[in-house]
Motif scaffolding. Structure first.
Motif, PDB file in Angstrom:
ATOM      1  N   ALA A 210       0.838  -1.210   0.000  1.00  0.00           N
ATOM      2  CA  ALA A 210       0.000   0.000   0.000  1.00  0.00           C
ATOM      3  C   ALA A 210       0.872   1.257   0.000  1.00  0.00           C
ATOM      4  N   VAL A 211       1.989   1.207   0.721  1.00  0.00           N
ATOM      5  CA  VAL A 211       2.939   2.336   0.725  1.00  0.00           C
ATOM      6  C   VAL A 211       3.548   2.477  -0.673  1.00  0.00           C
ATOM      7  N   ARG A 212       3.972   1.372  -1.240  1.00  0.00           N
ATOM      8  CA  ARG A 212       4.643   1.423  -2.558  1.00  0.00           C
ATOM      9  C   ARG A 212       3.689   1.834  -3.665  1.00  0.00           C
ATOM     10  N   THR A 213       2.407   1.603  -3.459  1.00  0.00           N
ATOM     11  CA  THR A 213       1.417   2.071  -4.436  1.00  0.00           C
ATOM     12  C   THR A 213       1.498   3.590  -4.574  1.00  0.00           C
ATOM     13  N   LEU A 214       1.844   4.268  -3.495  1.00  0.00           N
ATOM     14  CA  LEU A 214       2.018   5.723  -3.543  1.00  0.00           C
ATOM     15  C   LEU A 214       3.365   6.113  -4.164  1.00  0.00           C
TER      16      LEU A 214
END
Ligand code: AMP
Ligand code: MG
Length: 406
Positions: A210-214
């Motif tokens: 979810a962090v890397r999606t940003l």
């Protein structure tokens, strides 16, 4: 029964506390090739015109539009690049390529497709409009134009514009590095076979994703066992390396839920419970200025809290002006059960039918069932104070597959 010392506060109140504690990360200068995904921290204006000179928009002939000559002498060729000293007069033309500067005297271009050249002379249509196929200086960008405003996310066109106006670097907000710690004595890594009473850690992988999606780096840590010493060490180390720390698990009412007392010891706990479902034990603290979310252990709870709190907080840190997903009023395809004590976020698929938006929830909504998030494009917000909602009634959907708009 154990009582929590943390009052259950509303979602709005909780967000206010997060927003008050979150700061934009430092502004840094980065080269063109490293700007992708950053938020611009300066206004960029053009100091030159683009195109810098009147330029041909087609391959063809530069002519005088008002010229009535049936055939015109081709006096040379102007390619893109070096400007030639031609002067086009009535009765003459210059062969010209796309992007080449329009020669003196010419005021229009006739594309090759509309002209015939033979023996050094060219025939063009009887009427040629002045300005045809000419890109005037400054057509794309005029001197002094605001090209990009501070707060703009830098993607492909924005980076192209920076290059166009001659920027080799730009001021941008730093991007947050996020540490993600899985906690729990029962957890083993995905590659291991769980023993009796054990399960695999999924949260640290899901939250890191979810962090890397940003577009931000995630440091995945753990699983860390439920002992004070191990947790304290892991959290302290994470806060020293990252701009934000996320933990999963250990924030509810069990005797091995040690995160909150450790955070009290290491920093300031701003809240320890929020009136949302899933996610009631959501905890927020700052550790020497580093924001830290204690996310609940149930996989859906942690991801829903990420969506509703962590993602907007990360966007604030990264300099975005827009941090909220768009919302849409939708009608329910079926009745939804709800207890009025807290706001609930149900995972759903929203589709458009006959000009109306309809929502269908993704099956069983228990907080452990990650499958309820698979394929979901919306969170239905059933507000606190509302009972069951009947089929056909409308609710607000948060469109989690749409870019932030507000
Ligand atoms: P806790 O809040 O620590 O009591 O955890 C609540 C529930 O979430 C328990 O059923 C845990 O086993 C589960 N859980 C906690 N951490 C994880 C994790 N990293 N991956 C998957 N499930 C977890
Ligand atoms: Mg636990």
């Amino acid at each position: 029964m154990y009582a929590s010392r943390y009052p259950v506060i509303s979602m709005e109140e909780a967000w206010e506390q997060v927003a008050a504690a979150i700061h934009r990360l430092p502004i840094v200068t980065r080269p063109l090739d490293a700007l992708l995904g950053h938020v611009l921290a300066e206004d960029v204006t053009a100091s030159e015109n683009m195109p810098p000179f009147p330029a041909s928009a087609m391959d063809g002939y530069a002519v005088v539009a008002a010229d009535q000559a049936e055939e015109r002498l081709v006096i040379g060729e102007q390619d893109a690049g070096l400007r030639q000293p031609f002067h086009v007069q009535p009765g003459t033309a210059v062969r010209i390529m796309t992007g080449a500067p329009l020669p003196d005297g010419a005021d229009a271009v006739v594309p090759f497709e509309q002209a015939t050249e033979r023996d050094g002379h060219v025939r063009v249509p009887a009427t040629v409009a002045a300005g045809a196929y000419v890109r005037p200086a400054g057509q794309d960008i005029a001197v002094g134009n605001l090209v990009l405003a501070a707060g703009t996310l830098l993607g492909a066109p924005e980076i192209g514009l920076l290059a166009t106006v001659g920027r080799t670097e730009a001021l941008v907000y730093s991007q947050p590095t996020v540490a993600v710690i899985a906690t729990g004595d029962e957890l083993v890594s995905p590659g291991q076979t769980p023993g009796p009473g054990q399960i695999r850690d999924s949260n640290s992988y899901a939250l890191a994703a979810a962090v890397r999606t940003l577009g931000y780096p995630a440091l995945r840590i753990g699983p860390v066992p439920d002992t004070e010493q191990a947790l304290r060490e892991a959290i302290r180390e994470a806060a020293a390396q990252a701009d934000m720390v996320l933990t999963s698990g250990g924030v509810s009412m069990g005797t091995r839920d040690l995160i909150k007392p450790i955070l009290e010891e290491l920093g300031t706990v701003h809240f320890g419970r929020v009136a949302i479902k899933p996610g009631k034990p959501l905890t927020f603290a700052t550790l020497q200025g580093v924001p830290m979310f204690g996310l609940p252990g149930f996989p859906v709870s942690s991801l829903v809290c990420f969506e509703m709190f962590v993602r907007p907080a990360l966007r604030l840190m990264a300099g975005y002006r827009r941090i909220w997903r768009p919302e849409q009023r939708v009608r329910l395809s079926h009745a939804v059960r709800h207890t009025p004590d807290r706001a609930e976020f149900q995972r759903a698929v929203v589709t458009q039918r006959d000009g109306e938006y309809w929502a269908e929830t993704t099956g069983n909504q228990v907080s452990g069932r990650l499958l309820s998030l698979v394929g979901a494009n919306a969170l239905l917000k059933i507000p606190a104070g509302v009972d069951d909602v009947a089929a056909g009634e409308s609710v607000i959907a948060i469109l989690i597959d749409q870019p932030e708009a507000g």
